[in-house]
Design an enzyme around this catalytic site. Structure first.
Site, short mmCIF file in Angstrom:
data_model
loop_
_atom_site.label_atom_id
_atom_site.label_comp_id
_atom_site.label_asym_id
_atom_site.label_seq_id
_atom_site.Cartn_x
_atom_site.Cartn_y
_atom_site.Cartn_z
N ASN A 90 41.55 59.08 32.48
CA ASN A 90 42.57 59.01 31.42
C ASN A 90 41.94 58.01 30.43
OD1 ASN A 90 44.29 60.64 32.98
ND2 ASN A 90 44.72 58.91 34.13
N GLY A 96 47.88 58.74 29.67
CA GLY A 96 48.07 58.01 31.24
C GLY A 96 47.33 56.99 31.51
N GLN A 97 46.52 56.16 30.81
CA GLN A 97 45.72 55.33 31.30
C GLN A 97 46.69 54.04 31.49
OE1 GLN A 97 42.14 54.19 29.00
NE2 GLN A 97 41.61 52.82 30.42
N HIS A 103 37.61 53.84 35.08
CA HIS A 103 37.69 54.34 36.33
C HIS A 103 37.83 55.68 36.49
CE1 HIS A 103 41.83 53.17 34.95
NE2 HIS A 103 42.20 54.23 35.84
P1 5GP Z 1 45.05 54.96 35.28
O1 5GP Z 1 46.42 55.25 34.97
O2 5GP Z 1 44.76 53.80 34.47
O3 5GP Z 1 44.31 56.29 35.27
O4 5GP Z 1 44.83 54.79 36.83
C1 5GP Z 1 45.18 53.52 37.43
C2 5GP Z 1 44.97 53.57 38.75
O5 5GP Z 1 44.79 52.25 39.28
C3 5GP Z 1 46.53 54.10 39.18
O6 5GP Z 1 46.27 55.29 40.07
C4 5GP Z 1 46.86 53.08 40.16
O7 5GP Z 1 47.50 53.43 41.28
C5 5GP Z 1 45.42 52.31 40.60
N1 5GP Z 1 45.80 50.60 40.67
C6 5GP Z 1 46.54 49.97 39.88
N2 5GP Z 1 46.60 48.75 40.41
C7 5GP Z 1 45.67 48.77 41.57
C8 5GP Z 1 45.49 47.65 42.56
O8 5GP Z 1 45.86 46.37 42.38
N3 5GP Z 1 44.83 48.19 43.57
C9 5GP Z 1 44.35 49.35 43.67
N4 5GP Z 1 43.70 49.79 44.57
N5 5GP Z 1 44.64 50.53 42.87
C10 5GP Z 1 45.32 49.99 41.55
#
Ligand code: 5GP
Ligand code: ZN
Length: 117
Positions: A90, A96-97, A103
């Site tokens: 994302n 949705g980021q 990542h």
């Molecule tokens: P995004 O929404 O930015 O594409 O994805 C962020 C991801 O990071 C989400 O799926 C969320 O569940 C994960 N995430 C956020 N904080 C943490 C954390 O402290 N530990 C882990 N293992 N995952 C996390």
């Protein structure tokens, strides 16, 4: 290695916050997503703090390629190829980021719809 002291993924990389690590080398780390959206949900993260795909520069070219190669190796190791898996990045809050450190999501173990929600 550039780090952001306020970034949650930089803290995971530095082991200041615990995570379930699946793979680690000099430049990337992979760990279980804390809030899984599928039976298999892992994140592959460069150790260099790059806020989003859109902020990468020429020097990140090899590193971002390595993210995808790592995802493929993990998929092999976890036997995901036969089930199918989805790789997602994302870029930006509108897409949705929520964590602003690049990542790659690896999702598997259920059927995914297209187009994505
Ligand atoms: P995004 O929404 O930015 O594409 O994805 C962020 C991801 O990071 C989400 O799926 C969320 O569940 C994960 N995430 C956020 N904080 C943490 C954390 O402290 N530990 C882990 N293992 N995952 C996390
Ligand atoms: Zn970071």
């Amino acid at each position: 290695m550039s780090r952001d002291p306020n970034c949650i993924f930089c803290k995971i990389i530095e082991k200041k916050i615990p995570s379930q690590i699946i793979y680690e080398d000099d430049t990337v780390i992979a760990f279980e997503d804390v809030n899984p959206q599928a039976p298999v949900h892992m994140l592959v993260v460069p150790k260099r703090h790059i806020p989003e795909i859109h902020s990468m520069t020429e020097k990140d070219r090899e590193l971002v390629g390595h993210l995808f190669f790592t995802a493929k190796n993990i998929a092999d190791q976890e036997g995901l190829d036969s089930k199918g898996y989805r790789l997602v990045i994302n870029n930006g809050a509108g897409a949705g980021q929520t964590v602003f450190h690049i990542h790659l999501h690896i999702l598997s173990g259920r059927r995914f719809t297209w187009p994505p929600g």
